[in-house]
Design a protein around this motif. Sequence first.
Motif, PDB file in Angstrom:
ATOM      1  N   ALA A 186       1.065  -1.195  -0.103  1.00 48.94           N
ATOM      2  CA  ALA A 186      -0.052   0.006   0.024  1.00 48.94           C
ATOM      3  C   ALA A 186       0.742   1.383  -0.073  1.00 48.94           C
ATOM      4  O   ALA A 186       0.230   2.212  -0.018  1.00 48.94           O
ATOM      5  CB  ALA A 186      -1.055   0.100   1.194  1.00 48.94           C
ATOM      6  N   VAL A 187       2.073   0.984   0.258  1.00 49.27           N
ATOM      7  CA  VAL A 187       3.178   2.439  -0.020  1.00 49.27           C
ATOM      8  C   VAL A 187       3.236   2.836  -1.313  1.00 49.27           C
ATOM      9  O   VAL A 187       3.905   1.966  -2.185  1.00 49.27           O
ATOM     10  CB  VAL A 187       4.459   2.024   0.944  1.00 49.27           C
ATOM     11  CG1 VAL A 187       5.452   2.992   0.777  1.00 49.27           C
ATOM     12  CG2 VAL A 187       4.185   1.544   2.408  1.00 49.27           C
ATOM     13  N   LEU A 188       2.833   4.114  -1.324  1.00 46.62           N
ATOM     14  CA  LEU A 188       2.909   4.649  -2.931  1.00 46.62           C
ATOM     15  C   LEU A 188       4.706   4.586  -3.117  1.00 46.62           C
ATOM     16  O   LEU A 188       5.373   5.086  -2.323  1.00 46.62           O
ATOM     17  CB  LEU A 188       2.432   6.014  -2.936  1.00 46.62           C
ATOM     18  CG  LEU A 188       1.028   6.019  -2.843  1.00 46.62           C
ATOM     19  CD1 LEU A 188       0.379   7.679  -2.664  1.00 46.62           C
ATOM     20  CD2 LEU A 188       0.334   5.388  -3.822  1.00 46.62           C
ATOM     21  N   PRO A 189       4.934   4.634  -4.357  1.00 47.54           N
ATOM     22  CA  PRO A 189       6.430   5.030  -4.558  1.00 47.54           C
ATOM     23  C   PRO A 189       6.813   6.201  -4.636  1.00 47.54           C
ATOM     24  O   PRO A 189       5.906   7.037  -4.554  1.00 47.54           O
ATOM     25  CB  PRO A 189       6.563   4.401  -6.125  1.00 47.54           C
ATOM     26  CG  PRO A 189       5.250   4.420  -6.730  1.00 47.54           C
ATOM     27  CD  PRO A 189       4.265   4.257  -5.426  1.00 47.54           C
ATOM     28  N   GLY A 190       7.927   6.748  -4.287  1.00 42.93           N
ATOM     29  CA  GLY A 190       8.415   8.190  -4.089  1.00 42.93           C
ATOM     30  C   GLY A 190       8.616   8.736  -5.391  1.00 42.93           C
ATOM     31  O   GLY A 190       8.584   7.988  -6.433  1.00 42.93           O
ATOM     32  N   GLU A 191       8.599  10.115  -5.551  1.00 38.51           N
ATOM     33  CA  GLU A 191       8.719  10.768  -6.738  1.00 38.51           C
ATOM     34  C   GLU A 191      10.039  10.360  -7.648  1.00 38.51           C
ATOM     35  O   GLU A 191      10.294  10.145  -8.792  1.00 38.51           O
ATOM     36  CB  GLU A 191       8.552  12.280  -6.383  1.00 38.51           C
ATOM     37  CG  GLU A 191       7.183  12.573  -6.345  1.00 38.51           C
ATOM     38  CD  GLU A 191       7.115  13.958  -5.944  1.00 38.51           C
ATOM     39  OE1 GLU A 191       8.219  14.850  -5.836  1.00 38.51           O
ATOM     40  OE2 GLU A 191       5.912  14.421  -5.612  1.00 38.51           O
ATOM     41  N   THR A 192      11.088  10.079  -6.829  1.00 39.92           N
ATOM     42  CA  THR A 192      12.217   9.662  -7.471  1.00 39.92           C
ATOM     43  C   THR A 192      12.417   8.441  -8.116  1.00 39.92           C
ATOM     44  O   THR A 192      12.765   8.073  -8.991  1.00 39.92           O
ATOM     45  CB  THR A 192      13.653   9.838  -6.306  1.00 39.92           C
ATOM     46  OG1 THR A 192      13.509  11.133  -5.714  1.00 39.92           O
ATOM     47  CG2 THR A 192      14.865   9.295  -7.004  1.00 39.92           C
TER      48      THR A 192
END
Length: 93
Positions: free
Chosen positions: A26-32
């Motif tokens: 459920a953790v969204l990926p970071g922008e990087t």
Amino acid sequence: MRGLILPLIAGLVVAGAFGLWLGLRAVLPGETAIIDAQAARYVAETGGQPTDCAARPAAIPGVRLIVTCRGDWAVAVDNWGREVTLPDLGPNT
């Protein structure tokens, strides 16, 4: 009593592992991570350099970032880093 404790502990361990697995999904990926993935796609498609790419936040509903590379390659991505198809707004917009 012993025959009840071991299965109970095993069940709790399995439930905890399953909960951890669901939580990590459920953790969204970071922008990087999103930019790196799209830059790798750009390199694979065009042979350019990953440093050619940059991103900016989008004001479009359902779009998190717009990743552009060298000004002639761009992709809009959602919160999960998946490409979002945008409607063609025409040349005058």
